[in-house]
Design an enzyme around this catalytic site. Structure first.
Site, PDB file in Angstrom:
ATOM      1  N   ILE A  88       0.881  -1.163   0.000  1.00  0.00           N
ATOM      2  CA  ILE A  88       0.000   0.000   0.000  1.00  0.00           C
ATOM      3  C   ILE A  88       0.922   1.217   0.000  1.00  0.00           C
ATOM      4  CG2 ILE A  88      -2.038  -1.052   1.036  1.00  0.00           C
ATOM      5  CD1 ILE A  88      -1.224  -0.085   3.729  1.00  0.00           C
ATOM      6  N   ASP A  89       0.460   2.305  -0.597  1.00  0.00           N
ATOM      7  CA  ASP A  89       1.304   3.477  -0.801  1.00  0.00           C
ATOM      8  C   ASP A  89       1.792   4.064   0.521  1.00  0.00           C
ATOM      9  OD1 ASP A  89       0.877   3.290  -3.567  1.00  0.00           O
ATOM     10  OD2 ASP A  89      -0.954   4.493  -3.423  1.00  0.00           O
ATOM     11  N   LYS A  90       2.888   4.790   0.445  1.00  0.00           N
ATOM     12  CA  LYS A  90       3.481   5.419   1.625  1.00  0.00           C
ATOM     13  C   LYS A  90       2.448   6.186   2.442  1.00  0.00           C
ATOM     14  CE  LYS A  90       6.531   9.272   2.836  1.00  0.00           C
ATOM     15  NZ  LYS A  90       7.310  10.406   2.302  1.00  0.00           N
ATOM     16  N   ARG A 130      -6.978   5.576  -6.390  1.00  0.00           N
ATOM     17  CA  ARG A 130      -6.691   6.997  -6.619  1.00  0.00           C
ATOM     18  C   ARG A 130      -6.922   7.373  -8.089  1.00  0.00           C
ATOM     19  NH1 ARG A 130      -0.725   7.155  -4.249  1.00  0.00           N
ATOM     20  NH2 ARG A 130      -0.874   9.400  -4.705  1.00  0.00           N
TER      21      ARG A 130
END
Length: 304
Positions: free
Chosen positions: A137-139, A238
């Site tokens: 999962i993204d930062k 997103r």
């Protein structure tokens, strides 16, 4: 390493070159970019440029990254929000702002560094840089993530992801008032030809991508959503929400300039479910909403 190109948009007009590249790439630190500029590795419109150069919309920026040095992953005693752990898997609640695995510019302080300290063994399928990491999962996305402690568990979980048999539920706050109670976004995602660090809905060199959503709450100019991933493409939620005109609030890459006060996108991996690799039974975990998103929701409720 392969060169990376961008055409500067109006959003980054008159911005310092190093600051613009940090925002465009997301995983390179400003220090590394400044070093590369000194070495002549960054060009604007075909000419080497200094890191303090002010870019203009329409400028073509090319970065020739330096080959990364081998990263020696050092176990770090970083607190982990452990939701579940056994001999096969460890399920954690990753905080917003934590990078999942080491990369140039982020050699330490990552989830992998923390896992290496906490766990005696992690699977080696993804190599030395990403031991145990089955999915990312993204930062700046918080929430549930699983790591595998052995190769058998890793293969079992990867197969479930590929076969679309895992349950992955996210919660997010988006711009605009979505009129439908629920919906499905079925649109292929691939690399953005204008910005190799971004993804976009496209028919060229793309993979199928499907996101289902349900409206939880509306606040006039914002909507609180629950999203279920059918596929797992890079930045899928997103990109898909931007595609339908409802970008995730706070998203620095795909969102609006004027947005809610949150450090990163208001996106949380709320629930993860899969069949356990050894027990062969379905298990599910939830991560509570992070305080910053809870605070935003409270403020939106008071104003609506």
């Amino acid at each position: 390493m392969e060169e990376t190109k961008w055409v500067i948009s109006e959003e980054h007009n008159k911005e310092r070159l190093d600051k613009a590249i940090v925002k465009l790439h997301g995983e390179w630190s400003r220090t590394i970019i400044q070093e590369w500029a000194k070495e002549g590795r960054i060009e604007v419109n075909g000419k080497a440029a200094k890191s303090n150069h002010k870019v203009q919309s329409g400028d073509e920026v090319v970065v020739y990254p330096k080959e990364p040095e081998e990263i020696d992953i050092v176990p770090e005693n970083i607190p982990l929000g452990i939701l579940y752990e056994d001999d096969d898997v460890i399920v954690v609640n990753k905080p917003r702002g934590m990078v999942v695995h080491p990369a140039p510019g982020h050699p330490g302080g990552t989830l992998v560094n923390a896992l290496m300290y906490h766990c005696k063994d992690l699977s080696g399928i993804n190599g030395e840089i990403r031991p145990g990491i089955v999915h990312r999962i993204d930062k700046d996305t918080s929430g549930v993530l699983v790591a595998a402690k052995n190769d058998k568990a890793h293969e079992h979980l990867s197969r479930q992801l590929k076969d679309k048999k895992t349950e992955r539920i996210y919660k997010t706050i988006v711009h605009g008032n979505i009129p439908h109670e629920h919906g499905t976004i079925d649109a292929p995602i691939g690399r953005d030809p204008m910005d190799r660090q971004k993804m976009t809905v496209t028919d060229k060199n793309a993979k199928d991508a499907v996101t289902h959503f349900n409206v939880i709450e509306r606040f006039g100019n914002y909507t609180f959503l629950e999203c279920r991933l059918e596929t797992g493409r890079t930045h899928q939620i997103r990109v898909h929400l931007q595609y339908i005109g409802h970008a995730v609030a706070g998203d620095p890459k795909y969102g609006h300039r004027n947005t809610l006060p949150i450090n990163g996108q208001a996106l949380h991996a709320a629930r993860l479910g899969f069949v356990h690799p050894s027990k062969e039974e379905y298990m599910e975990w939830e991560a509570p909403m992070p305080e910053d998103m809870d605070g935003l929701l409270d403020d939106l409720r008071k104003k609506s």
